[in-house]
Design a protein around this motif. Structure first.
Motif, PDB file in Angstrom:
ATOM      1  N   ARG A  18      -3.291  -8.704  -2.339  1.00  0.00           N
ATOM      2  CA  ARG A  18      -4.396  -8.452  -1.355  1.00  0.00           C
ATOM      3  C   ARG A  18      -3.921  -7.162  -0.151  1.00  0.00           C
ATOM      4  NH1 ARG A  18      -6.921 -12.517  -1.064  1.00  0.00           N
ATOM      5  NH2 ARG A  18      -6.817 -13.062   0.555  1.00  0.00           N
ATOM      6  N   THR A  19      -3.431  -8.049   0.224  1.00  0.00           N
ATOM      7  CA  THR A  19      -3.624  -6.582   1.156  1.00  0.00           C
ATOM      8  C   THR A  19      -3.073  -5.252   1.501  1.00  0.00           C
ATOM      9  OG1 THR A  19      -3.793  -8.891   3.447  1.00  0.00           O
ATOM     10  CG2 THR A  19      -2.638  -6.863   4.196  1.00  0.00           C
ATOM     11  N   ILE A  20      -2.018  -5.621   0.612  1.00  0.00           N
ATOM     12  CA  ILE A  20      -1.146  -3.908   0.315  1.00  0.00           C
ATOM     13  C   ILE A  20      -2.115  -2.904  -0.360  1.00  0.00           C
ATOM     14  CG2 ILE A  20       0.916  -3.366  -0.791  1.00  0.00           C
ATOM     15  CD1 ILE A  20       2.702  -5.741  -0.010  1.00  0.00           C
ATOM     16  N   ALA A  21      -2.387  -4.212  -1.263  1.00  0.00           N
ATOM     17  CA  ALA A  21      -3.234  -2.801  -2.227  1.00  0.00           C
ATOM     18  C   ALA A  21      -4.711  -2.775  -1.255  1.00  0.00           C
ATOM     19  CB  ALA A  21      -3.927  -3.965  -3.613  1.00  0.00           C
ATOM     20  N   THR A  22      -4.950  -3.265  -0.878  1.00  0.00           N
ATOM     21  CA  THR A  22      -6.254  -3.056   0.231  1.00  0.00           C
ATOM     22  C   THR A  22      -6.027  -1.445   0.619  1.00  0.00           C
ATOM     23  OG1 THR A  22      -7.300  -4.850  -0.145  1.00  0.00           O
ATOM     24  CG2 THR A  22      -8.065  -3.212   1.636  1.00  0.00           C
TER      25      THR A  22
END
Length: 517
Positions: A18-22
């Motif tokens: 989620r962090t990387i995608a955001t």
């Protein structure tokens, strides 16, 4: 590699994904309120690290008028442009100064803007300052370790903060949450709790997907213990260690309530952890702090700052200064220092003043230029720890300057020879044409070495070079060439600016009688 294993395991975690995608979505959409430009510059340069052309870099730097102006301003200074060629475009700057230097210069000035600009917010300022300070210190470390390339050291150390820079810019609330957790756990543990991985691991993951050059990417990882315990290191391993040391030290320096003496003690403790890799003893650390301070102040002045507001910048800008100075000038950029109280405490200043006074009271007779210059050389050798020196004076008929006085083997080898002229383009040109001084701490650097005359190269080698211009109105009547010792950078601090100006003014008024070589 250590990071590959860590991130491969971590990326399975939903929090990590989620962090990387955001962050990737935010960068692609350009959603940012404050430091878009520095992130965009890093993103575009790293994505094209192996293929970006001179024209593409020039275009990137030229997009913002303020950034372009500052880059050109610094590119025209002595440290970047010793030959004194006029630079009016970014394309010229890249050709004259060098591709990597201009890339790093643009990054540094944008990070300085973010670190010192009030409206971007305290947390964003802190992270930008950490990235800039880490890069500057790593450059300074590279001068102690010849196998480390300075421009690579800057970008590798600065990019260790890339993940943190993105989080604070695009996920400020989550960043604040992680910061709050550091009351009960380490920063890395807090980041794993909130984001699923550390900011260093995040830097590696994002830069890896951006296809960053492997030589740089290999330094965006933790330093394994077996590497610090090793007796021999490759240049790439030294680059990793220098980047890690610089980043860790600057993180410590950013903490509240840490003064200069505590920082020095922490640096000494950290240096021991890296074994023989960096070999930073007390003397080397002192020199490291001076070089870091000088670079930082140079960027601050190029940015038009009278003093630093960022706490990390303040501490690093004053780390090598005596307590009596830091107490009064806590804000950071070292002033020209012309107060009476400070002059009284500076022995070097007094020696310059005493010498000038002696010239005015030499038993009623006018002191000759030869006598005065001989005394000046003695003083400069003592104060600046010079190893050799030569005084070039303008010849009577031809527009050339010949070696008339000096100390050491260089002078003995060129005594009486007319070696300087305006027809040659070298490090002396800016002294002769514009009357400006030149200080080169690392003359073996390829971009500088090509401007060192052949007769000087073998004598300078890796030693710092100082050129002081002697002016009489609009004319340069002489140049003092000083060669230092590679073990010590030439300490031409701002406190000597006024004494040297007064000394040279006195020399300009003396009789120009012929000095026999």
């Amino acid at each position: 590699m250590m990071n590959e294993t860590t991130t491969e395991q971590a990326i399975v975690d939903p929090k990590t994904r989620r962090t990387i995608a955001t962050l990737q979505d935010a960068m692609e959409s350009g959603k940012s309120a404050a430091i878009t430009q520095v992130i965009q510059l890093i993103q575009e340069i790293t994505a094209k690290a192996d293929t970006i052309s001179v024209s593409q870099l020039a275009d990137l730097v030229s997009r913002d008028l303020a950034t372009m102006t500052k880059v050109l301003g610094v590119a025209n200074t002595l440290g970047y442009n010793p030959v004194g060629a006029e630079i009016t475009t970014v394309h010229q700057a890249i050709q004259t100064v060098g591709f990597e230097k201009i890339r790093n210069l643009a990054m540094a000035l944008l990070l300085m803007e973010s670190a010192e600009r009030g409206e971007v917010g305290k947390q964003k300022q802190e992270v930008a300052a950490l990235a800039l300070a880490s890069g500057i210190m790593a450059q300074a470390v590279s001068e102690h370790c010849p196998s480390i390339e300075p421009e690579q050291a800057f970008v590798c150390a600065a990019l260790r903060s890339y993940g943190q820079l993105l989080i604070v810019n695009f996920l400020p609330e989550a960043y604040a949450q992680a910061k709050a957790l550091t009351a009960t756990m380490s920063w890395d543990a807090a980041c794993r709790e909130v984001f699923g991985l550390t900011t260093l691991e995040l830097s590696y993951e994002l830069l890896s997907s951006a296809q960053l050059a492997k030589g740089i990417l290999s330094t965006i990882r933790a330093v394994p213990k077996e590497l610090t315990e090793a007796k021999f290191h490759s240049p790439s391993e030294l680059l990793l260690i220098a980047s890690d040391f610089s980043n860790r030290f600057c993180q410590h320096a950013a903490e509240k309530g840490v003064d200069g003496e505590q920082l020095k003690a922490e640096a000494a403790r950290m240096a021991k952890q890296y074994g023989v890799a960096l070999a930073l003893d007390d003397e080397a650390l002192s020199s490291l702090f001076e070089r870091t301070e000088k670079r930082l102040q140079g960027f601050g002045q190029a940015h038009g700052l009278k003093m630093f507001s960022n706490p990390l910048m303040k501490r690093l800008a004053n780390i090598s200064a005596p307590k009596s100075i830091t107490k009064d000038k806590e804000a950071g950029l070292r002033p020209s220092v012309d107060t009476k109280s400070l002059r009284k405490s500076a022995d070097g200043d007094l020696k310059f003043q005493e010498l000038i006074s002696q010239w005015g009271t030499s038993s009623g007779r006018a002191i000759s230029l030869e006598e005065a210059l001989t005394q000046v050389l003695q003083l400069l050798h003592d104060e600046l720890k010079l190893a050799q020196s030569v005084v070039f004076l303008r010849d009577e008929i031809l527009p050339t300057w010949s070696a008339r006085l000096g100390r050491g083997s260089l002078f003995e080898s060129i005594r009486g020879q007319s070696l300087l002229s305006l027809d040659s383009r070298n490090v002396f040109t800016i002294c002769l044409s514009r009357g400006e001084d030149v200080l080169v701490q690392s003359p073996n650097e390829p971009s500088i070495r090509k401007y060192i005359p052949d007769w000087l190269k073998t004598k300078v080698e890796g030693n710092p070079l100082l050129l002081l211009s002697l002016r009489n109105g609009q004319e340069t009547f002489g140049v003092i060439c000083g060669i230092g010792n590679r073990e010590h950078s030439i300490g031409l601090t701002s406190r000597l600016a006024e004494p040297l100006r007064a000394l040279r003014k006195a020399l300009a008024g003396m009789s120009r009688t012929e000095i026999s070589p």
